[in-house]
Design an enzyme around this catalytic site. Structure first.
Site, mmCIF file in Angstrom:
data_model
loop_
_atom_site.group_PDB
_atom_site.id
_atom_site.type_symbol
_atom_site.label_atom_id
_atom_site.label_comp_id
_atom_site.label_asym_id
_atom_site.label_seq_id
_atom_site.Cartn_x
_atom_site.Cartn_y
_atom_site.Cartn_z
ATOM 1 N N ASP A 38 0.824 -1.210 0.000
ATOM 2 C CA ASP A 38 0.000 0.000 0.000
ATOM 3 C C ASP A 38 0.859 1.261 0.000
ATOM 4 O OD1 ASP A 38 -2.330 -1.468 -0.018
ATOM 5 O OD2 ASP A 38 -2.520 -1.494 2.154
ATOM 6 N N LYS A 117 -13.032 -7.691 7.981
ATOM 7 C CA LYS A 117 -12.470 -7.946 6.657
ATOM 8 C C LYS A 117 -11.749 -9.290 6.687
ATOM 9 C CE LYS A 117 -9.445 -5.960 3.142
ATOM 10 N NZ LYS A 117 -8.639 -7.193 2.999
ATOM 11 N N CYS A 426 25.892 -31.098 13.233
ATOM 12 C CA CYS A 426 26.361 -32.283 13.947
ATOM 13 C C CYS A 426 26.835 -33.286 12.897
ATOM 14 C CB CYS A 426 25.242 -32.886 14.784
ATOM 15 S SG CYS A 426 25.624 -34.552 15.409
#
Length: 687
Positions: A38, A117, A426
């Protein structure tokens, strides 16, 4: 900013926004938050307002939704499905309220409805004569994709409307996945060795793009309606009548709405909803505000992309402050050690969070995360929270810097550091945790597909000392499994039958199941196609591996090292002794035609049939199958959730085919449309 600089920035923003639109709408794999999108969109709007003669015809500000997806029939919307202008600012909510009053010519109250929403995918659903006629995506706002077959798999959606209620109407809503169903689905995918979805919205978007509705039927989709489309003469005059109308039609509406008349009431409703929404079983990311009167809506009208009578207020990603109680280490199947923070439990986005991944040692050092630190965590639509900030000003001196262990926390072996992948590992091949993760990967659905041999049973088998490698699985006896906790005769028989059936799985599944570093499922398929037998692959010299299709230097060296390890050679020998024998690859491929002769295909994404079936079909018609996209690729055959290969094909201008176009190519067409253009515009709510 002068004109030249403005033109350059506008061009840059258009390209960037179009890319984000494609990632969001077509790939369902966004790279930025809604707030960041936005921000970019607002910057473009501002520049276009200052330099109107520089506005491009294809500007993201002029278009709505995403382009229709190839492979679906298209449906024209009787009324356009528009996107909403949105904001994160209460000040801009006040400006919207004033604009509405001005547009209606009043200084007094204005009735508005406030809804949650839903963070889902917008759809339009049409009923005629009481029967479901179609369901369509927003598409470009005017035309959308026909997803009726996928929508029909949603059990809460009636296929016929009850008598006495409306029989002809079009309503708009959001398809979504409930939180609980999404988590359960991801757990199942992880247990099967399949990639998990980042969030419910992405999973929903990917599911609706499936050409095979059987995929949608297996996923927890749901649907809630929030607005009108076409009402076909029904006596409806206000938005607030929607819940009763939907109830009469047997259609679902949201749990709650707010009716307000003043700005103070509007802001109070938005704040109250921010608390209430966390009690809902699905994700929400904002509040939708609509003028109540349909006549007033018509009077206010709309811009080229958004109604003037509605807007969305979007909540910022929720953050919470908590404390790092400890940092523990998880050991993966390759031996990589991953740090995980144990947190003081805190409520974030409606759920209690007590753990957060810290990724690796470099991430911890970069953010300077210490045990005892007060930290800010965030769940911005993601299920796994992240530590976004350390509140260093709250330190009291008791915090303890974290150091990666010098030995594996499971087996005690001294760790080694791999600077190429920023990992601490490891090296003990027989570390208990590595054994468990390797066997879980080997048995997963995406590898050897041994049904019933899930993560819990694998852990029991390893803890009981019954298996140290994949070959040991094929030596398991019924009495050994029956002695394990909660293992009945029927389940044990099923597991043993699945193990027996997996002995003749395709070669690529075995190669992938072996868990060789850097070798994914696509690479495994390419290796199987090229070498055709495990012996040929295992004995191939390094230079031959490097020259194989789709095998670079890193993968070749990984393969060469793996197959020359004494432990791995012993494993392969024992697998053969126990009857694990993939059938020959491509020994008999009936040549159907030369329709694809000289063409190289890459297959990606979720398709209606297994990829190996499509690969066989390509080879049967004279084509070749590769595991990676390059300038030599003739076509990308892409299904849903195509991901990075689709993006690379687009950059290289490689033509992209869906299944329908691919089969049309086999039917005699010699050309294919280029990769579809990224879908334009923004917004998630259809009105």
């Amino acid at each position: 900013m002068d004109r030249t600089a403005a033109a350059a920035r506008i061009a840059q923003l258009c390209v960037e926004l179009e890319r984000h639109n494609r990632l969001y709408y077509t790939d369902a794999a966004p790279e930025v938050s809604d707030q960041e999108y936005d921000r970019l969109h607002r910057e473009l709007v501002t520049l276009e307002g200052a330099w109107p003669d520089l506005v491009r015809e294809d500007s993201p500000t002029r278009r709505v939704g995403g382009q229709p997806i190839e492979g679906f029939v298209q449906i024209a919307h009787p009324q356009r499905m528009l996107s909403l202008d949105n904001t994160y600012s209460e000040g801009e909510v006040a400006e919207f309220f004033d604009r509405v009053r001005k547009g209606l010519g009043t200084d007094g109250p204005v009735e508005m409805i406030v809804d949650p929403k839903i963070d889902g995918v917008a759809v339009a659903v049409r009923y005629e004569g009481g029967r479901l006629k179609y369901a369509a995506t927003r598409g470009d706002g005017t035309t959308g994709d026909d997803i009726t077959a996928n929508i029909k798999t949603i059990r809460s959606l009636p296929l016929t409307l009850p008598p006495g209620g409306p029989q002809d109407l079009e309503v708009r809503g959001e398809v979504f996945m409930p939180r609980a169903g999404f988590v359960k689905m991801n757990e199942a995918r992880a247990g099967a060795g399949e990639p998990v979805f980042a969030n419910p919205r992405n999973a929903t978007a990917g599911t609706l793009k499936q050409l095979d509705p059987r995929v949608a039927a297996q996923r927890p989709l749901d649907l809630i309606f929030h607005s009108f489309g076409s009402l076909d003469g029904l006596p409806v005059t206000h938005q607030e009548q929607l819940p009763a109308l939907l109830a009469a039609a047997g259609l679902r509406h949201g749990a709650r709405t707010w009716k307000i008349t003043t700005l103070d009431e509007l802001l109070a409703a938005i704040r109250e909803l921010d608390t209430f929404r966390h009690t809902l079983p699905y994700e929400t990311d904002g509040a939708v505000v609509k003028v109540n009167s349909l006549a007033s809506q018509e009077r206010l009208g709309m811009t080229s992309k958004s109604p003037r009578w509605a807007m969305a207020y979007k909540y910022k990603p929720e953050q919470a402050e908590t404390r790092v109680l400890s940092i523990e280490i998880q050991v993966g199947r390759t031996g990589a050690l991953t740090p995980v923070a144990n947190l003081e439990p805190v409520l974030v986005s409606g759920s209690t969070v007590s753990r957060a991944t810290l990724h690796n040692e470099e991430e911890i050092q970069r953010k300077d995360i210490r045990v005892g630190d007060t930290v800010i965590i965030e769940k911005a639509g993601e299920i796994i929270p992240a530590v976004v900030e350390v509140k260093k000003e709250k330190r009291n001196g008791s915090e303890v810097p974290f150091l990666m262990p010098e030995s594996c926390p499971v087996c005690g072996t001294a760790v080694v550091r791999d600077p190429e992948i920023v990992a601490v590992k490891c090296p003990n091949f027989y570390c208990q945790e590595q054994i468990k993760r390797r066997l879980q990967h080997f048995a997963a659905r995406g590898a050897m597909d041994i049904e019933g041999l899930g993560s819990v049973l694998v852990e029991q088998i390893v803890d009981a000392g019954l298996a140290r490698d994949a070959a040991d699985l094929y030596a398991l006896q019924a009495d050994q499994l029956l002695a394990l906790e909660r293992q009945g005769k029927k389940s044990v028989d099923n597991v043993l039958a699945a193990l027996a059936a997996s002995r003749t799985q395709p070669l690529w599944r075995l190669i992938f199941g072996l868990g060789i570093l850097h070798v994914g499922s696509s690479s495994a398929q390419a290796l199987a196609e090229h070498f055709r037998s495990l012996d040929a692959l295992a004995t191939a010299p390094l230079e031959e591996l490097k020259s194989a299709p789709d095998v670079g230097e890193i993968v070749a060296e990984s393969l060469h090292t793996w197959f020359r390890s004494p432990e791995n050679q012993s494993l392969l020998a024992r697998l053969r002794e126990l009857g694990v024998q993939p059938p020959p690859v491509g020994a008999v491929v009936e040549r159907a035609s030369d329709a694809l002769a000289g063409k190289t295909f890459v297959i990606t994404g979720t398709l209606s049939v297994p990829r190996e079936d499509l690969a066989d079909l390509i080879r049967a018609h004279g084509g070749k199958v590769s595991g990676s996209v390059s300038g030599k690729t003739s076509y990308l055959l892409a299904g849903a959730e195509a991901g990075s290969k689709l993006e690379k094909a687009t950059k290289l201008n490689v033509p992209v085919l869906d299944e329908a176009a691919f089969r049309a190519l086999l039917g005699g067409e010699t050309t294919a449309a280029p990769a579809p253009a990224p879908p334009p515009a923004q917004g998630e709510l259809g009105l």
